[in-house]
Every structure is written in structure tokens, then in C-alpha cells.
Enzyme design. Structure first.
Site, PDB file in Angstrom:
ATOM      1  N   ASN A   9       0.886  -1.176   0.000  1.00 14.78           N
ATOM      2  CA  ASN A   9       0.000   0.000   0.000  1.00 14.78           C
ATOM      3  C   ASN A   9       0.920   1.221   0.000  1.00 14.78           C
ATOM      4  OD1 ASN A   9      -1.815   2.059   0.436  1.00 14.78           O
ATOM      5  ND2 ASN A   9      -2.794   1.120   2.212  1.00 14.78           N
ATOM      6  N   ARG A  88      -2.504  -2.067  -3.485  1.00 17.24           N
ATOM      7  CA  ARG A  88      -3.683  -1.243  -3.283  1.00 17.24           C
ATOM      8  C   ARG A  88      -3.581  -0.035  -4.217  1.00 17.24           C
ATOM      9  NH1 ARG A  88      -5.510   2.983   1.359  1.00 17.24           N
ATOM     10  NH2 ARG A  88      -7.662   3.185   0.688  1.00 17.24           N
ATOM     11  N   HIS A 177     -12.674   3.286  -0.595  1.00 20.77           N
ATOM     12  CA  HIS A 177     -12.706   2.337   0.522  1.00 20.77           C
ATOM     13  C   HIS A 177     -13.461   1.056   0.139  1.00 20.77           C
ATOM     14  CE1 HIS A 177     -12.428   6.020   3.418  1.00 20.77           C
ATOM     15  NE2 HIS A 177     -11.215   5.574   3.133  1.00 20.77           N
ATOM     16  N   ARG A 238     -10.510  16.306   6.142  1.00 23.28           N
ATOM     17  CA  ARG A 238     -11.277  16.614   4.938  1.00 23.28           C
ATOM     18  C   ARG A 238     -12.669  17.113   5.307  1.00 23.28           C
ATOM     19  NH1 ARG A 238     -10.131  11.084   1.725  1.00 23.28           N
ATOM     20  NH2 ARG A 238      -8.828  10.569   3.518  1.00 23.28           N
ATOM     21  N   GLU A 381      -8.440  -4.927   5.262  1.00 24.96           N
ATOM     22  CA  GLU A 381      -8.263  -4.702   3.835  1.00 24.96           C
ATOM     23  C   GLU A 381      -7.139  -5.552   3.261  1.00 24.96           C
ATOM     24  OE1 GLU A 381      -9.242  -0.256   2.774  1.00 24.96           O
ATOM     25  OE2 GLU A 381      -8.345  -0.305   4.785  1.00 24.96           O
TER      26      GLU A 381
END
Length: 395
Positions: A9, A88, A177, A238, A381
């Protein structure tokens, strides 16, 4: 039988990695490279319960991958045994709707998508390039955050823009996601002992980045993130949803550049902008001290999430399960209670004792008479990526 798969990742200044045996799904090794591009980078490599730490400069992703390979050679497990590498990859656009074998042509197509995810795709591509150079003799696979949401109906992914502009530039809702939402929703069916295809679910992935999805019968039909990972819920830094006219207002009235506005909304807003911190443990402490900014930030966060839950209840028509996952969703019982208490009128009922339990195991936290089953399911994940990679290469 062992099927070790290396999972990478790559971020702009970091690389997280794991080696997972895709047969028994055990973690054989894990690690983290930080501050790539800095003279004072670090790498931590963990195997057999022992962590090996180094401090050195990593001028680029290629150098970071070479050091990672050296640590595998010195401390194991041996990368020569790895059967595939899974990467990823945040944004697959409309071109990549499923896990895809990496080729030169595929990477060229992925580079063309970089304007849709300028903060995420370029470092992922750099990581793939470096990993292919370091491990040239095994297949490499890209797992896309957007793939799970490729099933969204047109009414959910279409923005009300001029059709020619949207079509020319690929402007639509993509969602992110997806690997987490897919893993968690399937785990819910397993925990409940019910067929995945029979469940209507809402999954709340609440971490520093946050998103929510509506899943009807195992198929994603709506999600909060859009063209980019900025849209939707309030997040750590965010803003989530804002009036689109804000950009023009800030440019004309405040004199901010597009880059300034992008930085404001992505890195200086959300919980950080509202109360100065992003960690909910700190936020809870500030609320306990009577800090009004922290209380408002918490309330805004809950309100936005409730807004989406209500919308997805209407989209789905009926709901079997709502699940909380990721760092905040899994570890903040006060937040879960604040949300579910507001949904009591719709038949949601939280078991306060079960909700207060700290556990890394998936669990039901609703009362037996709740009309909707409420769960906490830790996301994984990396395991989902290992499964996707194994299937893609036929290992």
C-alpha cells in the site's frame, strides 16, 4: 501448502506492507516505511513477533523497496517464496472495474487516470514500478478501491452536469474504501449466518478518511465518496460535503488559488478545522473538559452521518444490518451510541453493555428486539487484498 502473497500500500511518503499466507490467511510479516523523500526516513519490519527498525534516508519509492527486500532477505520470510504481489490502488476510474493483472499497457492507462486522484494514484504507480523492478519474476496485481462501487446504478453515480463535459472528462461518482466495504459486508453475512445476497446493509467506514455505503443483496447501490475521496462525511482533515459554490466564493472574495482551496478542504478542514485535533480520543477529552468547539465538531460529525444513514434507508427500502468499522467506528462506543440513540424511532436499539466492550472480534451490539442488527466489524483490507490477488493469479 502455503501461498504467501506480498501486499503493498504505497502512499506519497510511505509504504505499508504485509505478507499473508492466502491458504490459512495468517500474517507472516508486516512493515512500514515512513518519510519517503526525506533524509530521516524509517522502516519497521516485523516477523515472528520481533520488529527490526532502521533509520535512513529514502529518496524515492525505489530505494524504499530495495531496503524492504534487504530486510526480508536478512530476517525473513524469503520473498523468493512469494507467488504474487498485490497493490492497493485508489482510483481505477471507469476503466478498471475489478482486480487487474499489472502490465505496461495497464500502467499507461492508470497514469491517464492520475488527474482524478492526483494525491493517490501517482505514488501507487511509483510503488508498482519499484516493486516490479525489485520482484520481476512474480505476477503483480492491482486491487482498486473503486472496483466494489462499479455496480452503482447510473442514477447514483451521475452528477447533474452538462453531459458532454462529464463524459469527456470522466466526471461521475466512483466511491472509495471499496475493499473495506466489500470485506466488512461479507463478514456481516458470515457473523449473522445469512446468505450475503439476502441482506440489505449500511456499512460505516469511519477512520481518518470516512465513507458510508448502501449494499442491496450484496451489490453496492450508493456511497458517500464521489469523483474524489473528498466528498461525503466529515473526516479527520477533509471537509466532506460543502456547497460547490464555496470554491468560487473563496477564489473571488478571499483571493485563494485552486491549490489553496484544495489544501484547505483536504488537509485543513474536517475535525482538524473544527476543533484543532483529529483523534477522537482527544476530542472526547476536550468535550469532557467543556470545550465548545470539540462538542460542535462531534455534533457536526454525527449529524452528517445521520444524514447519509437516513438517505440510504430510503434508497434501500428496508435494512437488515448497519455496521461500524475502521479506527473510529471500531473503537468509539460513545460515537456509536450517539448515532444509534438518534435512530431509536426507527426501531434501532443498542445494547449499551455490548457496545462498551473492547474487542478485535466482529460482534453484534444491538439488543435482541432491535429491528436492525447493529454490528462492529474490524476491517481487514490486507486480507481482502490477499484473497483478490490469489483469485486473480489462480494461485
Amino acid at each position: 501448502m502455503s501461498t504467501p502473497i506480498l501486499l503493498l500500500n504505497a502512499g506519497s511518503s510511505s509504504i505499508k506492507y504485509q505478507v499473508i499466507d492466502a491458504d490459512d490467511e495468517s500474517v507472516l510479516a508486516s512493515g512500514l516505511v515512513q518519510r519517503i523523500g526525506d533524509e530521516s526516513g524509517t522502516i519497521d519490519h516485523t516477523v515472528g513477533g520481533e520488529t527490526f527498525h532502521q533509520e535512513r534516508g529514502f529518496p524515492n519509492h525505489g530505494r524504499a523497496l530495495k531496503v524492504m527486500v534487504q530486510l526480508f532477505e536478512e530476517h525473513g520470510p524469503q520473498l523468493a517464496d512469494v507467488v504474487a504481489v498485490g497493490h492497493r490502488t485508489v482510483h481505477g476510474g471507469a476503466a478498471f472495474r475489478e482486480t487487474t493483472l499489472v502490465t505496461d499497457a495497464m500502467l499507461d492507462a492508470l497514469r491517464e487516470l492520475s488527474p482524478l486522484a492526483p494525491l493517490h494514484n501517482p505514488p501507487a504507480i511509483a510503488g508498482i514500478d519499484a516493486a516490479r523492478a525489485a520482484l520481476p519474476d512474480v505476477p503483480h496485481v492491482a486491487i482498486f478501491d473503486t472496483a466494489f462501487f462499479s455496480t452503482l446504478p447510473a442514477e447514483a453515480y451521475t452528477y447533474a452536469l452538462a453531459r458532454d463535459v462529464a463524459a469527456e472528462h470522466g466526471i461521475r461518482r466512483y466511491g472509495f474504501h471499496g475493499t473495506s466495504h466489500s470485506y466488512v459486508s461479507k463478514k456481516v453475512a458470515e457473523v449473522l449466518g445469512r446468505p450475503y445476497e439476502e441482506l440489505n446493509q449500511i456499512v460505516c467506514h469511519l477512520g481518518n478518511g470516512a465513507s458510508i455505503s448502501a449494499i442491496r443483496g450484496g451489490v453496492a447501490v450508493d456511497t458517500s465518496m464521489g469523483l474524489t475521496p473528498l466528498e461525503g462525511l466529515v473526516m479527520g482533515t477533509r471537509s466532506g460535503d460543502v456547497d460547490p459554490g464555496l470554491h468560487a466564493f473563496l477564489a473571488r472574495q478571499v483571493g485563494m488559488s485552486i491549490d489553496d482551496i484544495d489544501t484547505l478542504l483536504n488537509k485543513k478542514s474536517g475535525m482538524l478545522g473544527l476543533c484543532g485535533v483529529t483523534d477522537f480520543r482527544d476530542i472526547n477529552d476536550l468535550i469532557a473538559e467543556g470545550n465548545a468547539d470539540a462538542k460542535l465538531a462531534f455534533d457536526v460529525y454525527v449529524h452528517r452521518l445521520l444524514h447519509y444513514i437516513g438517505a440510504y434507508l430510503a434508497v434501500l427500502g428496508s435494512l437488515d444490518a448497519i455496521t461500524f468499522t475502521a479506527g473510529v467506528g471500531e473503537n468509539n462506543p460513545a460515537l456509536r451510541k450517539a448515532i444509534i440513540d438518534r435512530l431509536a424511532g426507527f426501531g434501532f436499539s443498542l445494547d449499551d453493555e455490548a457496545n462498551a466492550v473492547r474487542s478485535k472480534e466482529p460482534r453484534v451490539v444491538s439488543t435482541p428486539d432491535s429491528k436492525v442488527t447493529i454490528l462492529v466489524v474490524p476491517t481487514n483490507e490486507e486480507l481482502a487484498m490477499a484473497r483478490e490477488t490469489k483469485a486473480a493469479v489462480g494461485a
